[in-house]
Write a protein that holds these residues in place. Structure first.
Motif, PDB file in Angstrom:
ATOM      1  N   ASP A  48      -5.600   2.314   4.211  1.00 23.41           N
ATOM      2  CA  ASP A  48      -5.134   1.335   5.077  1.00 23.41           C
ATOM      3  C   ASP A  48      -5.913   0.206   5.261  1.00 23.41           C
ATOM      4  OD1 ASP A  48      -2.944   3.228   5.110  1.00 23.41           O
ATOM      5  OD2 ASP A  48      -3.621   4.386   7.075  1.00 23.41           O
ATOM      6  N   GLY A  96      -8.541   8.317   5.866  1.00 25.42           N
ATOM      7  CA  GLY A  96      -7.397   7.578   5.918  1.00 25.42           C
ATOM      8  C   GLY A  96      -7.535   5.896   5.871  1.00 25.42           C
ATOM      9  N   LYS A 122       1.071  -1.004   0.065  1.00 26.57           N
ATOM     10  CA  LYS A 122      -0.015   0.417  -0.025  1.00 26.57           C
ATOM     11  C   LYS A 122       0.818   1.108  -0.307  1.00 26.57           C
ATOM     12  CE  LYS A 122      -2.547   3.344   2.528  1.00 26.57           C
ATOM     13  NZ  LYS A 122      -2.394   4.344   3.289  1.00 26.57           N
TER      14      LYS A 122
HETATM   15 MG    MG Z   1      -3.077   7.313   5.726  1.00 26.45          MG
END
Ligand code: MG
Ligand code: ASP
Length: 412
Positions: free
Chosen positions: A155, A152, A7
């Motif tokens: 992730d 976010g 990632k």
């Molecule tokens: Mg992040």
């Protein structure tokens, strides 16, 4: 072929040059014999920009359209990454969330992943494709609308793919070289951890260490996905970064692994409420309905049937909390003399799985704060964490003192 998930965060794909640098890392793992699933974030700053545009056009936006807009940054980087790999003669193609399809709930803006079918991508691997590039952060609801997983969230996309495909590991490339014992900007003695247990990472993530989205760690723990956090700006060897893993995979560890903090806390006290069965429910029910994230709660010993109730919440939710409490008072559900808000506090916590088997962590923590003349306002504990609320002006001092007291600069 074994599968690896890689990632790349926003800063790691912020420019064509950086995308090329990331693609080279992918190429190296392909050469090592892996089929690779690459999860990309939007270019740094892009998602913020789009959130701003939505706010400007429609402050009370339709969450489905918000998702349609803010998910788009990842579409760009997924396509660019696939093109870059093709330029390197590596067979690759991109997938948007709905094409996988990454199925989620309909909770727009904070959707949860329900299912990731693997047949589609596996069929392409079987045909000779070596890299599947997937747009992070996005999925599709049962109604067929585009969803996002919360800020976010790529992730979480990465960990979910690693679990679904049985990947050997999930490498999270970011702009820091791992997880530290505390924020290096606060303590110069902060040390990078080689390994950290899922549960510790969960506490550190939710306490404000912003390396990983909290939900990604929850998911990794549930499915036992080995997560490695490492820098995309450095040359990494086998032991680079921090491995987030099961407790059993950690041979040596300190009693305390890290000191976390959260700056923007507030402490609210309801003075003199009737101490009767149901009073806590009558207070915290309306707070929950108002969307106030209550963290610590303390009820004083009652005197003459009345007591003080103290709780903490994020500082930007104080107005909402006050409104909820005054509303409940007006309705006659609760009664109190005064509502006092202290908006100049912060929370500092020590975290470590070693606390389960070692006594004396709390007293050491309190001693070292006392030695600095720092007054503790609220204390809470869990099996692997002790948190205190203190005046915000002491935040740096407290973090440094605790880091020193537990000798976190030294490896176990
Ligand atoms: Mg992040
Ligand atoms: N681009 C999204 C965000 O900025 C998702 C992510 O990067 O993880 O929140």
């Amino acid at each position: 072929m074994p599968i690896l998930v890689m990632k790349f965060g926003g800063t790691s794909v912020a420019t064509p040059d950086r995308i090329r640098r990331a693609a080279k890392r992918v190429g190296r793992e392909v050469a090592n014999g892996y089929d690779v699933i690459v999860i990309v974030s939007a270019m740094a700053g892009e998602t913020n920009k789009m959130v701003g545009l939505v706010d400007e056009i429609s402050p009370f936006y339709d969450a489905r359209e918000y998702d349609a807009v803010v998910s788009s940054g990842e579409n760009v980087t997924a396509g660019l990454m696939a093109l870059t790999l093709q330029e390197m003669d590596i067979p690759a193609r991109s997938w948007q969330g709905w094409q996988v399809p990454l199925k989620t709930t309909s909770a727009h803006g904070a959707a949860r992943i329900e299912e990731i079918p693997t047949d589609n991508i596996n069929a392409k691997f079987a045909e000779g494709m070596q890299v599947a590039v997937v747009a992070g952060f996005q999925g599709i609801s049962p109604e067929g609308r585009i969803t996002t997983l919360g800020r976010g969230g790529s992730d979480t996309t990465a960990v979910a793919f690693a679990a679904a495909f049985g990947a050997e590991r999930c490498d999270i490339y970011t702009d820091v070289d791992g997880v530290y014992t505390t924020d290096p900007r606060i303590s110069a003695k902060a040390r990078k951890l080689d390994r950290i247990a899922f549960e510790e990472m969960l506490e550190l993530a939710s306490l404000g260490a912003k390396v990983l989205q909290t939900r990604s760690v929850e998911l990794a723990m549930r499915y036992n996905v080995r997560l490695r956090v490492l820098s995309s700006f450095e040359d990494n060897n086998e032991t680079a970064g921090t491995l987030v893993c099961a407790e059993e995979d950690i041979v040596e560890s300190n009693v305390v692994s890290g000191v976390a903090y959260s700056r923007d806390e507030a402490k609210m006290t309801l003075i003199s409420v009737a101490d009767r069965p149901g009073i806590a429910a009558a207070i915290f029910g309306p707070l929950a309905e108002a969307g106030v994230n209550v963290d610590m709660i303390v009820q004083n010993i009652s005197d003459d049937g009345r007591t003080d109730m103290t709780f903490s919440c994020p500082v930007d939710q104080v107005k909402r909390a006050e409104k909820a409490m005054l509303g409940a008072k007006e309705k006659g559900d609760i009664n109190f003399h005064e509502l006092v808000a202290d908006t100049d506090v912060c929370k500092v916590s020590v975290v470590g799985i070693g606390m389960r088997s070692h006594a004396g962590v709390a007293s050491k923590m309190f001693d070292s704060l006392a030695a600095e003349g720092i007054n503790i306002k609220v204390i809470t504990t869990s099996e692997i964490k002790i948190s205190v609320l203190i005046d915000r002006k002491y935040l740096e001092l407290a973090v440094q003192a605790l880091h020193d007291a537990f000798e976190l600069e030294k490896a176990a």
